[in-house]
Design an enzyme around this catalytic site. Structure first.
Site, PDB file in Angstrom:
ATOM      1  N   LYS A  53       3.588  12.911   7.457  1.00  0.00           N
ATOM      2  CA  LYS A  53       4.785  12.191   6.735  1.00  0.00           C
ATOM      3  C   LYS A  53       5.882  13.550   6.446  1.00  0.00           C
ATOM      4  O   LYS A  53       7.057  13.329   6.430  1.00  0.00           O
ATOM      5  CB  LYS A  53       4.219  12.082   5.406  1.00  0.00           C
ATOM      6  N   GLN A  97      -1.564  10.414  -2.164  1.00  0.00           N
ATOM      7  CA  GLN A  97      -2.359  10.103  -0.931  1.00  0.00           C
ATOM      8  C   GLN A  97      -3.704   9.392  -1.634  1.00  0.00           C
ATOM      9  O   GLN A  97      -4.283   9.868  -2.262  1.00  0.00           O
ATOM     10  CB  GLN A  97      -2.653  10.993   0.088  1.00  0.00           C
ATOM     11  N   ASP A 120       5.574   4.772  -2.870  1.00  0.00           N
ATOM     12  CA  ASP A 120       4.542   4.149  -2.384  1.00  0.00           C
ATOM     13  C   ASP A 120       4.359   2.832  -2.982  1.00  0.00           C
ATOM     14  O   ASP A 120       3.444   1.900  -2.660  1.00  0.00           O
ATOM     15  CB  ASP A 120       3.461   4.894  -2.805  1.00  0.00           C
TER      16      ASP A 120
END
Ligand code: GUN
Length: 284
Positions: A53, A97, A120
């Site tokens: 990323k 994450q 996200d």
């Protein structure tokens, strides 16, 4: 019949090229969108995802900051870091994450993120907006799946879509996105009684359950479009999807490969969400 292989790498590259232009325009106004990621612990797969990323963010010219915390980090310290990132004017997007180590409940963590920085799409406010049919910041992987379906011109309105998996990162939001596009959606999961029968009705089948080869090619309705979100490691260490690819290619009209299908789209959509969040914050 042999299915069209949906080239996620190429479609992701097109998305990134479009973003690159948009970023040029933002930069002229002195704005450089910023992405912060938070990784807790040292799971090697998660570390690789996060590294990829950032590589893409930097290639694109975003400002990007990587925070790596020890596996034993207490929730207070993690929430404190999120508060700092919420307050940091250089940061437009925050991604924690997942999965987090077992002692950390993900819900209070994602709920602490400023919903306008939630690239996200995991904050309950953003999940609710999606469920209400008003998507704002949408989880990256399902957004990527929709983009792939659109890129290959699949007619979604009225189609029967079968989603296998009900995670907050993929299965649930993907079902919502397909519903918003007027599909008739069936959500399957580990307790579904007759998965073969459900899959056999799908014009679109999306598998996001993380079990290699679970979806047999012979189950598919001939001409179905298959999106394989699975990324497991096979015995030889290679990435494999949830769909029995060789058999599925013979029945499907189109299918995403693993790797090179959904994976590159997840990263492209994270970049797109970061640029979108930068715009949202500047013109609320
Ligand atoms: N773990 C695997 N995929 C993802 C993702 O898209 N977002 C987050 N936060 N964690 C992940």
């Amino acid at each position: 019949m042999s299915a069209t292989i949906i080239d996620g790498k190429k479609i992701a590259a097109e998305v990134l090229a479009g973003l690159s232009e948009e970023l040029g325009a933002l930069r002229e106004r002195g704005a450089v969108p910023g992405l912060a990621t938070v990784l807790v612990g040292d799971d090697p797969a998660s570390a690789t995802y996060v590294r990829n990323k950032h590589r893409k963010a930097r290639e694109l010219g975003l400002f990007s900051v990587e925070h790596v915390l020890p596996a034993a980090t207490p929730s207070g310290a993690l929430l404190e870091l999120i508060d700092q990132l919420n307050a940091d004017p250089r940061i437009d997007g925050i991604l924690v994450q997942l999965p987090l180590p077992a002692h950390l409940d993900p819900l209070p963590v994602v709920t602490r993120i400023d919903p306008l920085k939630d690239v996200d799409g995991q904050h309950p406010v953003n999940a609710q907006m999606l469920a209400a049919g008003q998507p704002r910041l949408v989880p990256c992987t399902p957004a990527g799946c929709l983009h792939l379906l659109d890129a290959v011109g699949v007619a979604l309105e009225g189609a029967r879509a079968v989603v296998i998996g009900r995670s907050g990162l993929v299965g649930r939001p993907l079902a919502q996105l397909l519903l918003a596009r007027h599909c008739t959606v069936t959500q399957c999961h580990s307790r579904t009684r007759d998965l073969a029968e459900e899959v056999g009705r799908g014009d679109v089948v999306a598998a996001a359950i993380g079990k290699p080869g679970l979806v047999r090619g012979s189950w598919l309705k001939p001409g179905a479009v298959v999106i394989d979100v699975g990324t497991s490691r096979g015995e030889d260490g290679k990435l494999v999807g949830d769909v029995e690819f060789a058999a599925a290619v013979e029945r499907a009209a189109a299918i995403t490969p693993v790797p090179g299908g959904v994976g590159p789209m997840t990263i492209a959509m994270l970049m797109a969400n970061t640029v979108r969040a930068a715009r949202l914050r500047r013109q609320p």
